[in-house]
Design a protein around this motif. Sequence first.
Motif, PDB file in Angstrom:
ATOM      1  N   VAL A  48       0.877  -1.176   0.000  1.00 52.86           N
ATOM      2  CA  VAL A  48       0.000   0.000   0.000  1.00 52.86           C
ATOM      3  C   VAL A  48       0.911   1.221   0.000  1.00 52.86           C
ATOM      4  CG1 VAL A  48      -1.775   1.285   1.232  1.00 52.86           C
ATOM      5  CG2 VAL A  48      -1.825  -1.227   1.205  1.00 52.86           C
ATOM      6  N   VAL A  49       0.802   2.007  -1.042  1.00 50.80           N
ATOM      7  CA  VAL A  49       1.628   3.201  -1.178  1.00 50.80           C
ATOM      8  C   VAL A  49       0.730   4.439  -1.146  1.00 50.80           C
ATOM      9  CG1 VAL A  49       3.307   4.417  -2.618  1.00 50.80           C
ATOM     10  CG2 VAL A  49       3.397   1.918  -2.433  1.00 50.80           C
ATOM     11  N   CYS A  50      -0.026   4.666  -2.205  1.00 53.03           N
ATOM     12  CA  CYS A  50      -0.862   5.877  -2.243  1.00 53.03           C
ATOM     13  C   CYS A  50      -2.177   5.688  -1.484  1.00 53.03           C
ATOM     14  CB  CYS A  50      -1.144   6.279  -3.682  1.00 53.03           C
ATOM     15  SG  CYS A  50      -2.277   5.158  -4.557  1.00 53.03           S
ATOM     16  N   ASP A  51      -2.676   4.477  -1.446  1.00 54.00           N
ATOM     17  CA  ASP A  51      -3.944   4.145  -0.783  1.00 54.00           C
ATOM     18  C   ASP A  51      -5.114   4.935  -1.361  1.00 54.00           C
ATOM     19  OD1 ASP A  51      -5.364   2.558   0.950  1.00 54.00           O
ATOM     20  OD2 ASP A  51      -5.025   3.808   2.715  1.00 54.00           O
ATOM     21  N   ARG A  52      -5.020   5.297  -2.641  1.00 49.46           N
ATOM     22  CA  ARG A  52      -6.129   6.012  -3.267  1.00 49.46           C
ATOM     23  C   ARG A  52      -6.278   5.697  -4.756  1.00 49.46           C
ATOM     24  NH1 ARG A  52      -4.188  12.282  -3.774  1.00 49.46           N
ATOM     25  NH2 ARG A  52      -2.273  11.841  -4.876  1.00 49.46           N
ATOM     26  N   GLY A  53      -5.705   4.597  -5.196  1.00 52.93           N
ATOM     27  CA  GLY A  53      -5.956   4.139  -6.557  1.00 52.93           C
ATOM     28  C   GLY A  53      -5.153   4.797  -7.643  1.00 52.93           C
ATOM     29  N   SER A  54      -3.994   5.362  -7.317  1.00 52.31           N
ATOM     30  CA  SER A  54      -3.241   6.017  -8.380  1.00 52.31           C
ATOM     31  C   SER A  54      -1.888   5.393  -8.696  1.00 52.31           C
ATOM     32  CB  SER A  54      -3.050   7.505  -8.069  1.00 52.31           C
ATOM     33  OG  SER A  54      -2.230   7.675  -6.952  1.00 52.31           O
ATOM     34  N   CYS A  55      -1.351   4.516  -7.848  1.00 50.76           N
ATOM     35  CA  CYS A  55       0.024   4.032  -8.084  1.00 50.76           C
ATOM     36  C   CYS A  55       0.111   2.569  -8.547  1.00 50.76           C
ATOM     37  CB  CYS A  55       0.867   4.220  -6.836  1.00 50.76           C
ATOM     38  SG  CYS A  55       0.512   3.047  -5.505  1.00 50.76           S
ATOM     39  N   SER A  56      -0.861   1.754  -8.257  1.00 48.15           N
ATOM     40  CA  SER A  56      -0.920   0.330  -8.635  1.00 48.15           C
ATOM     41  C   SER A  56      -0.018  -0.593  -7.818  1.00 48.15           C
ATOM     42  CB  SER A  56      -0.623   0.126 -10.129  1.00 48.15           C
ATOM     43  OG  SER A  56      -1.574   0.787 -10.911  1.00 48.15           O
ATOM     44  N   ALA A  57       0.599  -0.087  -6.780  1.00 49.66           N
ATOM     45  CA  ALA A  57       1.443  -0.949  -5.953  1.00 49.66           C
ATOM     46  C   ALA A  57       0.651  -2.082  -5.308  1.00 49.66           C
ATOM     47  CB  ALA A  57       2.139  -0.128  -4.867  1.00 49.66           C
ATOM     48  N   CYS A  58      -0.628  -1.887  -5.138  1.00 54.04           N
ATOM     49  CA  CYS A  58      -1.472  -2.866  -4.433  1.00 54.04           C
ATOM     50  C   CYS A  58      -2.158  -3.839  -5.383  1.00 54.04           C
ATOM     51  CB  CYS A  58      -2.530  -2.129  -3.634  1.00 54.04           C
ATOM     52  SG  CYS A  58      -3.669  -1.224  -4.716  1.00 54.04           S
ATOM     53  N   THR A  59      -1.720  -3.890  -6.637  1.00 57.13           N
ATOM     54  CA  THR A  59      -2.428  -4.701  -7.632  1.00 57.13           C
ATOM     55  C   THR A  59      -2.425  -6.182  -7.290  1.00 57.13           C
ATOM     56  OG1 THR A  59      -1.861  -3.098  -9.352  1.00 57.13           O
ATOM     57  CG2 THR A  59      -2.553  -5.298 -10.089  1.00 57.13           C
ATOM     58  N   ALA A  69      -6.247  -3.378  -4.871  1.00 61.52           N
ATOM     59  CA  ALA A  69      -6.749  -3.885  -3.594  1.00 61.52           C
ATOM     60  C   ALA A  69      -7.024  -2.768  -2.593  1.00 61.52           C
ATOM     61  CB  ALA A  69      -5.746  -4.885  -2.999  1.00 61.52           C
ATOM     62  N   CYS A  70      -6.405  -1.595  -2.794  1.00 64.17           N
ATOM     63  CA  CYS A  70      -6.664  -0.488  -1.863  1.00 64.17           C
ATOM     64  C   CYS A  70      -8.002   0.164  -2.150  1.00 64.17           C
ATOM     65  CB  CYS A  70      -5.543   0.546  -1.910  1.00 64.17           C
ATOM     66  SG  CYS A  70      -5.564   1.636  -3.354  1.00 64.17           S
ATOM     67  N   MET A  71      -8.557  -0.093  -3.310  1.00 63.40           N
ATOM     68  CA  MET A  71      -9.831   0.519  -3.705  1.00 63.40           C
ATOM     69  C   MET A  71     -10.972  -0.485  -3.664  1.00 63.40           C
ATOM     70  SD  MET A  71      -8.982   3.627  -4.258  1.00 63.40           S
ATOM     71  CE  MET A  71     -10.392   4.295  -5.110  1.00 63.40           C
TER      72      MET A  71
HETATM   73  S1  FES Z   1      -1.833   1.688  -3.047  1.00 62.38           S
HETATM   74 FE1  FES Z   1      -1.642   2.961  -4.775  1.00 62.38          FE
HETATM   75  S2  FES Z   1      -3.217   2.218  -6.116  1.00 62.38           S
HETATM   76 FE2  FES Z   1      -3.473   1.069  -4.289  1.00 62.38          FE
END
Ligand code: FES
Length: 138
Positions: A48-59, A69-71
């Motif tokens: 979890v990096v941005c926790d708002r759906g913009s970075c894709s780290a949580c894919t 997954a954060c969204m």
């Molecule tokens: S943590 Fe960045 S898109 Fe989910």
Amino acid sequence: MQEDRSVGPNALPVKLHVNGQDHTVTIEPRYTLAETLRDNLGLTGTKVVCDRGSCSACTIWMDGIPTLACMTLAIDSVGRKITTIEGLSQGDRMHPVQAAFVKHDAMQCGFCTPGMVMSCAPCWSEIIDPHWPMSNML
Ligand code: FES
């Protein structure tokens, strides 16, 4: 006619199918899938990096489709087939995209790498090798 059902704010048992196994976790309905994977199932490969759906780290994959997954609420993941980076390989055999990342030293700092792999791997499966066992992921 289907009746709407309210849940929460108290925790409730939620059954998730992750990397080929069923798990039941007791979580509040507000928990995201990323939080649940990491905090309740110990699958910390999902970052979890941005926790708002913009970075894709949580894919992760949901029914084979890359999903943030954060969204995504964990309770909305019931009945879906979830694959995390931990479930991508076949035993000791890495997915070709994982192997390519290793071969070409594509780690950078490594924190977002699982999200990059989970975002790229479906392209391999769809375009290059459609026979890469999707059954491993479902
Ligand atoms: S943590 Fe960045 S898109 Fe989910």
